[in-house]
Write a protein that holds these residues in place. Structure first.
Motif, PDB file in Angstrom:
ATOM      1  N   PRO A 129      -6.521  -1.889 -10.015  1.00  0.00           N
ATOM      2  CA  PRO A 129      -6.270  -3.138  -9.299  1.00  0.00           C
ATOM      3  C   PRO A 129      -7.560  -3.734  -8.771  1.00  0.00           C
ATOM      4  CG  PRO A 129      -5.610  -1.244  -7.968  1.00  0.00           C
ATOM      5  CD  PRO A 129      -5.933  -0.712  -9.334  1.00  0.00           C
ATOM      6  N   LEU A 130      -7.576  -5.038  -8.636  1.00  0.00           N
ATOM      7  CA  LEU A 130      -8.767  -5.704  -8.116  1.00  0.00           C
ATOM      8  C   LEU A 130      -8.982  -5.289  -6.663  1.00  0.00           C
ATOM      9  CD1 LEU A 130      -8.149  -9.232  -9.662  1.00  0.00           C
ATOM     10  CD2 LEU A 130      -9.825  -7.530 -10.397  1.00  0.00           C
ATOM     11  N   PRO A 131     -10.182  -4.859  -6.301  1.00  0.00           N
ATOM     12  CA  PRO A 131     -10.394  -4.299  -4.962  1.00  0.00           C
ATOM     13  C   PRO A 131     -10.156  -5.278  -3.836  1.00  0.00           C
ATOM     14  CG  PRO A 131     -12.477  -4.528  -6.159  1.00  0.00           C
ATOM     15  CD  PRO A 131     -11.392  -4.785  -7.139  1.00  0.00           C
ATOM     16  N   PRO A 182     -16.490  -3.053 -15.557  1.00  0.00           N
ATOM     17  CA  PRO A 182     -17.898  -3.291 -15.191  1.00  0.00           C
ATOM     18  C   PRO A 182     -18.164  -4.686 -14.640  1.00  0.00           C
ATOM     19  CG  PRO A 182     -17.756  -2.165 -17.311  1.00  0.00           C
ATOM     20  CD  PRO A 182     -16.354  -2.531 -16.926  1.00  0.00           C
ATOM     21  N   ALA A 183     -17.486  -5.698 -15.187  1.00  0.00           N
ATOM     22  CA  ALA A 183     -17.696  -7.048 -14.672  1.00  0.00           C
ATOM     23  C   ALA A 183     -17.214  -7.158 -13.224  1.00  0.00           C
ATOM     24  CB  ALA A 183     -16.972  -8.066 -15.544  1.00  0.00           C
ATOM     25  N   VAL A 184     -16.110  -6.491 -12.904  1.00  0.00           N
ATOM     26  CA  VAL A 184     -15.598  -6.495 -11.536  1.00  0.00           C
ATOM     27  C   VAL A 184     -16.581  -5.790 -10.611  1.00  0.00           C
ATOM     28  CG1 VAL A 184     -13.719  -5.716 -10.039  1.00  0.00           C
ATOM     29  CG2 VAL A 184     -13.204  -6.641 -12.308  1.00  0.00           C
ATOM     30  N   VAL A 185     -17.191  -4.701 -11.100  1.00  0.00           N
ATOM     31  CA  VAL A 185     -18.195  -3.982 -10.302  1.00  0.00           C
ATOM     32  C   VAL A 185     -19.342  -4.918  -9.944  1.00  0.00           C
ATOM     33  CG1 VAL A 185     -19.883  -2.109 -10.329  1.00  0.00           C
ATOM     34  CG2 VAL A 185     -17.593  -1.733 -11.267  1.00  0.00           C
ATOM     35  N   GLU A 186     -19.798  -5.711 -10.914  1.00  0.00           N
ATOM     36  CA  GLU A 186     -20.897  -6.636 -10.654  1.00  0.00           C
ATOM     37  C   GLU A 186     -20.483  -7.744  -9.689  1.00  0.00           C
ATOM     38  OE1 GLU A 186     -23.981  -6.241 -11.460  1.00  0.00           O
ATOM     39  OE2 GLU A 186     -23.498  -4.376 -12.505  1.00  0.00           O
ATOM     40  N   MET A 187     -19.242  -8.184  -9.772  1.00  0.00           N
ATOM     41  CA  MET A 187     -18.763  -9.212  -8.840  1.00  0.00           C
ATOM     42  C   MET A 187     -18.774  -8.687  -7.406  1.00  0.00           C
ATOM     43  SD  MET A 187     -15.511 -10.601 -11.038  1.00  0.00           S
ATOM     44  CE  MET A 187     -15.698 -10.934 -12.796  1.00  0.00           C
ATOM     45  N   VAL A 188     -18.262  -7.481  -7.241  1.00  0.00           N
ATOM     46  CA  VAL A 188     -18.238  -6.889  -5.903  1.00  0.00           C
ATOM     47  C   VAL A 188     -19.668  -6.684  -5.398  1.00  0.00           C
ATOM     48  CG1 VAL A 188     -17.611  -4.828  -4.591  1.00  0.00           C
ATOM     49  CG2 VAL A 188     -15.987  -5.811  -6.216  1.00  0.00           C
ATOM     50  N   ALA A 189     -20.566  -6.236  -6.285  1.00  0.00           N
ATOM     51  CA  ALA A 189     -21.953  -5.998  -5.884  1.00  0.00           C
ATOM     52  C   ALA A 189     -22.639  -7.299  -5.474  1.00  0.00           C
ATOM     53  CB  ALA A 189     -22.710  -5.331  -7.024  1.00  0.00           C
ATOM     54  N   LEU A 211     -13.510 -15.020  -6.527  1.00  0.00           N
ATOM     55  CA  LEU A 211     -13.446 -13.789  -7.310  1.00  0.00           C
ATOM     56  C   LEU A 211     -12.357 -13.857  -8.380  1.00  0.00           C
ATOM     57  CD1 LEU A 211     -13.973 -11.286  -4.366  1.00  0.00           C
ATOM     58  CD2 LEU A 211     -15.514 -11.602  -6.302  1.00  0.00           C
ATOM     59  N   ASP A 212     -11.197 -14.369  -8.019  1.00  0.00           N
ATOM     60  CA  ASP A 212     -10.125 -14.476  -9.010  1.00  0.00           C
ATOM     61  C   ASP A 212     -10.520 -15.427 -10.138  1.00  0.00           C
ATOM     62  OD1 ASP A 212      -8.535 -12.718  -7.614  1.00  0.00           O
ATOM     63  OD2 ASP A 212      -7.383 -14.271  -6.583  1.00  0.00           O
ATOM     64  N   GLY A 213     -11.229 -16.497  -9.803  1.00  0.00           N
ATOM     65  CA  GLY A 213     -11.701 -17.411 -10.839  1.00  0.00           C
ATOM     66  C   GLY A 213     -12.673 -16.736 -11.789  1.00  0.00           C
ATOM     67  N   LEU A 214     -13.561 -15.904 -11.260  1.00  0.00           N
ATOM     68  CA  LEU A 214     -14.514 -15.181 -12.093  1.00  0.00           C
ATOM     69  C   LEU A 214     -13.809 -14.205 -13.024  1.00  0.00           C
ATOM     70  CD1 LEU A 214     -17.257 -14.503  -9.398  1.00  0.00           C
ATOM     71  CD2 LEU A 214     -17.620 -15.746 -11.543  1.00  0.00           C
ATOM     72  N   SER A 272     -15.367  -2.536   8.597  1.00  0.00           N
ATOM     73  CA  SER A 272     -16.028  -3.637   9.292  1.00  0.00           C
ATOM     74  C   SER A 272     -15.058  -4.785   9.503  1.00  0.00           C
ATOM     75  CB  SER A 272     -17.219  -4.127   8.465  1.00  0.00           C
ATOM     76  OG  SER A 272     -16.763  -4.680   7.247  1.00  0.00           O
ATOM     77  N   GLY A 273     -15.516  -5.734  10.306  1.00  0.00           N
ATOM     78  CA  GLY A 273     -14.689  -6.914  10.515  1.00  0.00           C
ATOM     79  C   GLY A 273     -14.523  -7.726   9.247  1.00  0.00           C
ATOM     80  N   MET A 274     -15.512  -7.707   8.364  1.00  0.00           N
ATOM     81  CA  MET A 274     -15.454  -8.516   7.156  1.00  0.00           C
ATOM     82  C   MET A 274     -16.019  -7.721   5.985  1.00  0.00           C
ATOM     83  SD  MET A 274     -14.415 -11.375   8.640  1.00  0.00           S
ATOM     84  CE  MET A 274     -14.765 -12.852   7.699  1.00  0.00           C
ATOM     85  N   PRO A 275     -15.391  -7.808   4.803  1.00  0.00           N
ATOM     86  CA  PRO A 275     -16.003  -7.239   3.603  1.00  0.00           C
ATOM     87  C   PRO A 275     -16.987  -8.240   2.993  1.00  0.00           C
ATOM     88  CG  PRO A 275     -13.870  -8.142   3.061  1.00  0.00           C
ATOM     89  CD  PRO A 275     -14.068  -8.374   4.545  1.00  0.00           C
ATOM     90  N   SER A 276     -17.611  -7.869   1.886  1.00  0.00           N
ATOM     91  CA  SER A 276     -18.491  -8.776   1.121  1.00  0.00           C
ATOM     92  C   SER A 276     -19.491  -9.500   2.022  1.00  0.00           C
ATOM     93  CB  SER A 276     -17.648  -9.800   0.351  1.00  0.00           C
ATOM     94  OG  SER A 276     -16.696  -9.168  -0.470  1.00  0.00           O
ATOM     95  N   PRO A 277     -20.393  -8.767   2.686  1.00  0.00           N
ATOM     96  CA  PRO A 277     -21.267  -9.415   3.668  1.00  0.00           C
ATOM     97  C   PRO A 277     -22.169 -10.496   3.080  1.00  0.00           C
ATOM     98  CG  PRO A 277     -21.906  -7.123   3.287  1.00  0.00           C
ATOM     99  CD  PRO A 277     -20.580  -7.301   2.659  1.00  0.00           C
ATOM    100  N   GLU A 278     -22.596 -10.368   1.822  1.00  0.00           N
ATOM    101  CA  GLU A 278     -23.449 -11.402   1.233  1.00  0.00           C
ATOM    102  C   GLU A 278     -22.698 -12.728   1.122  1.00  0.00           C
ATOM    103  OE1 GLU A 278     -26.752 -13.303  -0.341  1.00  0.00           O
ATOM    104  OE2 GLU A 278     -26.615 -11.336   0.620  1.00  0.00           O
ATOM    105  N   TYR A 279     -21.401 -12.650   0.816  1.00  0.00           N
ATOM    106  CA  TYR A 279     -20.617 -13.891   0.744  1.00  0.00           C
ATOM    107  C   TYR A 279     -20.609 -14.592   2.093  1.00  0.00           C
ATOM    108  CZ  TYR A 279     -16.630 -17.012   0.800  1.00  0.00           C
ATOM    109  OH  TYR A 279     -15.834 -18.121   0.972  1.00  0.00           O
TER     110      TYR A 279
END
Length: 773
Positions: free
Chosen positions: A352-354, A367-374, A337-340, A269-276
């Motif tokens: 590596p961080l996605p 698991p924490a990274v999975v929740e951040m991405v979600a 994300l890096d701050g989290l 897609s043009g952009m990842p993380s659509p909720e953001y």
């Protein structure tokens, strides 16, 4: 570089699904009040613009299915609230403009390899993007775009932001054109074909409304070409889409989801993380970062992870600090994300961080990274307005489910011996084949396994993607049965090999689909006929033959489709077993023996009806039986093949005595017993011959031969083993119970073998030490 108007033309180059670009489109429509708003989108939907304006809950997409014979391909054009194209469509309509899509339909050959219309063009030109990332100190394209556009959009005048983005897009296009200039291709690219088509729409709009503004919204990559082409095109009439058979290409609006839109889930897609970006569109960058930081913390707490208020504060402060260091007025997505991660993850990361590159989540991601991405992906799912036209398949599926009482159930058990319940099973299998979510078979008969179960259990759940999947499956046909038939035909013709074709065939049986087309049957025969391994081909033949002979439960008995497979499989197996029969020293291979047995069964039960050639089969097996270079198991199976089909057995005793050494006797017998077990029991000379061979062996020979002999006699069921034991007792004139010989315990053959091995070892030691007299 400015918008460069040609007459009253304004072309806004955008990145798809970009809130910053959506804002530029909104500002331009309010300022220009254009007569025409032309949008990069499927022009075959222009007569149905009203469907977009019904009041859907976004995201939604235009799904186009294209059929070519028995194969189908799909294409999506997704829209969310912050898509520049959606803003152009809705705001343009409200402003009184004539709104039109101007790109080729998704069924045009120019889209042959493009699954998603709004994929990133920039990703195709990695060198110039890499150079820009290096110059600005960014990890990847997404971070670079946020730096150039998204974070500063609310604080930057529209003209300045437009100038910045035009410069960026022109760099990308210039790099692409330079790559294409050397060597010069003979044919235009798909991009050039699309641009020429879009330019005709622009030219027509300019000539139809020469005194009023015309606004074009397109991917930034296309903008330079459209400006150049529109200036020279003389067209005054609206183009028409390339004609295509209406039955082979259909387009419908479908509900979409943020998960499907997210680059981390595989969509380019043009952009990842659509909720953001939804929060960015709704709230602005700073409030979006604050809200999503809290969302991540709440998700982790729901997972029973300890996240304190201090951790929340640390994540916010770190994100703000990273933004300042990176030159951002507000925290960008990567800053957030890096701050989290800095505040919430203490241990070393295995992956590596996605967001440092556009990649799907890898196994082992923290698991924490999975929740951040979600959290930044979101779970928003679109919903179509009730008045949205739907393909016939949706209505047929709903009617069939209601007719069989399968709506709203959590689970259902079906008795396949009852006609109505068997029909319900077929409906559910057809939905499964079409990949409609929410219909999962928990248990039931498997045609490949010849299971005798007469009931099926299904789990039926309400899935949010069910309607979208039904609409998308509508491209295969107007009814569930026709669509499933086409889908199975596609599987057969996919070139996935014997396993895929066999599974499709079994699915056809479960779906109650017999009328596979001649084209599919030809492809199925080619797949079976092209098999290169004896074992899997033998398993397919055994399963298909069993269905063809016996299956009344699933109505597959005497099926013409299955008969075609049997004929081709027998022909191929006869060639394979003779051309690659194995080596003389190789151990018995039960799956290979079973393949020969499957050919024998086909000759025994289907030769006359299907036109098989038993004479050829017997000749092939006779050659294998006499081939000293063949594996012992195959020689034994080949001899048993002829014997079991009534070939003269007068030489059975001689053949068994010449079967081979103690090391190969058991392997030869495995093949023989698998094919001619009944004949061996009936032939009085077989057991005495075997007894002579075994009693003539030394202890060491017995130990060598025993494992293979045990495997060979395992082909006899317990009752027949007891019969053999009784014959052995009679050979030695012993009165007693044959059953005691086939039981374990003190007379267990393994224990006896170990004892004999110990005796043999002691004997060898005594001989070596000269202690024998």
């Amino acid at each position: 570089m400015s918008e460069q108007p040609i007459g009253n033309l304004t072309v806004i180059g955008v990145r798809h699904h970009s809130p910053a670009c959506a804002g530029l489109v909104r500002e331009a429509i309010e300022r220009l009040r254009p007569a025409h708003v032309l949008i990069e989108g499927p022009s075959d939907m222009n007569d149905r613009i009203g469907e977009f304006l019904l009041g859907h809950e976004l995201p939604v997409a235009v799904f186009t299915s294209v059929r070519d014979g028995m194969t189908a391909r799909g294409s999506w054009s997704p829209f969310c609230e912050y898509s520049p194209e959606w803003v152009a469509l809705t705001d343009g309509t409200r402003a009184g403009a004539e709104v039109r899509f101007i790109d080729l339909p998704a069924w045009d050959p120019a889209f042959l390899t493009l699954t998603n219309r709004y994929a990133d063009a920039e990703l195709r030109f990695t060198q110039v993007v890499a150079d820009l990332c290096r110059q600005f100190g960014m990890d990847n394209l997404d971070s670079l775009w946020d730096h150039l556009a998204e974070i500063e959009a609310s604080d930057t005048p529209a003209a300045e932001l437009t100038e910045r983005l035009n410069t960026y897009f022109d760099l990308v296009r210039t790099a692409s054109d330079a790559d294409r200039a050397e060597p010069a291709p003979d044919e235009p690219t798909s991009d050039e074909i699309r641009e020429r088509y879009m330019a005709r729409w622009i030219s027509a709009a300019l000539r139809q409304s020469p005194d009023r503004p015309v606004l074009v919204v397109c991917g930034g990559f296309h903008r330079p070409a459209l400006l150049r082409l529109a200036a020279s095109y003389p067209y005054a009439e609206w183009p028409t889409p390339t004609p295509i058979d209406a039955e082979s290409a259909v387009s419908y609006l479908v509900p979409y989801s943020f998960k499907r839109l997210d680059a981390f889930d595989g969509y380019q897609s043009g952009m990842p993380s659509p909720e953001y970006y939804q929060r960015l569109w709704d709230l602005g960058p700073r409030a979006a970062a604050t809200a999503l930081t809290e969302e991540v913390v709440q998700r982790l707490r729901k997972r029973k992870q300890r996240v304190s208020t201090a951790d929340l504060i640390a994540a916010r402060v770190t994100g703000e600090g990273l933004a300042a260091v990176r030159g951002h007025r507000h925290p960008a997505r990567a800053d957030l994300l890096d701050g989290l991660v800095s505040a919430l993850v203490e241990e070393a990361l295995d992956q590596p961080l996605p967001w440092t590159g556009r990649r799907a989540l890898a196994p082992g991601t923290h698991p924490a990274v999975v929740e951040m991405v979600a959290a930044l992906s979101g779970d928003q799912v679109g919903r179509l307005h009730a008045d949205t036209p739907l393909p016939p398949l949706v209505h047929d599926a709903e009617a069939e489910l209601e007719r069989h009482g399968l709506t709203g159930q959590n689970s259902v058990t079906l008795d396949l011996t009852v006609a109505d319940e068997r029909d319900a099973s077929r409906l559910l299998h057809r939905l499964r084949v079409l990949r409609i979510p929410g219909y999962d078979r928990v248990s039931g008969p498997d045609p490949a396994a010849e299971d005798s179960t007469f009931t099926e259990e299904w789990r039926i759940t309400a899935e949010q993607d069910r309607l979208a999947a039904l609409i998308e499956a509508g491209g295969y046909g107007p009814t569930v049965e026709l669509a499933a038939t086409a889908r199975l035909g596609e599987h057969v013709r996919s070139g996935g090999g014997l396993e895929v074709s066999a599974r499709a065939l079994f699915d056809a049986v479960l779906c109650g689909i017999e009328d596979l087309s001649a084209e599919v049957l030809t492809a199925l025969a080619m797949s079976v006929g092209g098999g290169k391994e004896v074992e899997p081909l033998g398993e397919v033949l055994a399963a298909v033959l069993g269905l063809w002979r016996h299956d009344r439960l699933l109505d597959a008995q005497q099926s013409a489709t299955l008969g075609t497979v049997i004929v081709v499989a027998v022909d191929r197996l006869l060639w394979l077993v003779e051309s690659a029969p194995g080596s003389p020293g190789s151990p018995a291979q039960p799956r290979r023996i079973a393949a020969v047995r499957a050919v024998r069964d086909a000759m025994r039960h289907a030769a006359s009806r299907l036109g098989l050639d038993p004479v050829r089969a017997l000749e092939v097996m006779a050659r294998i039986a006499d081939n000293a270079e063949a594996g012992a198991d195959m020689r034994g199976a080949a001899f048993g093949f002829g014997w079991s089909l009534g070939s003269p057995s007068s030489d059975a005793e001689r053949t068994i005595r010449a079967a081979g050494t103690p090391a190969s006797l058991g392997d030869w017998l495995s093949g023989l017993f698998a094919l001619a077990r009944e004949q061996c029991l009936q032939e009085a000379s077989v057991l005495p011959v075997l007894n002579d061979l075994v009693t003539a062996m030394t202890d060491r020979d017995v130990l060598v031969a025993l494992p293979a002999l045990r495997q060979a006699f395992a082909y006899f069921p317990p009752r027949e083993r007891e019969t053999i034991a009784g014959q052995v007792l009679r050979l030695y004139g012993v009165e007693g119970s044959a059953r005691s010989l086939v039981r374990g315990g003190a007379d267990d053959p393994i224990a006896l073998a170990r004892g004999r091995e110990l005796d043999s070892h002691v004997q060898a030691v005594l001989e070596r030490e000269g202690l024998l007299r």
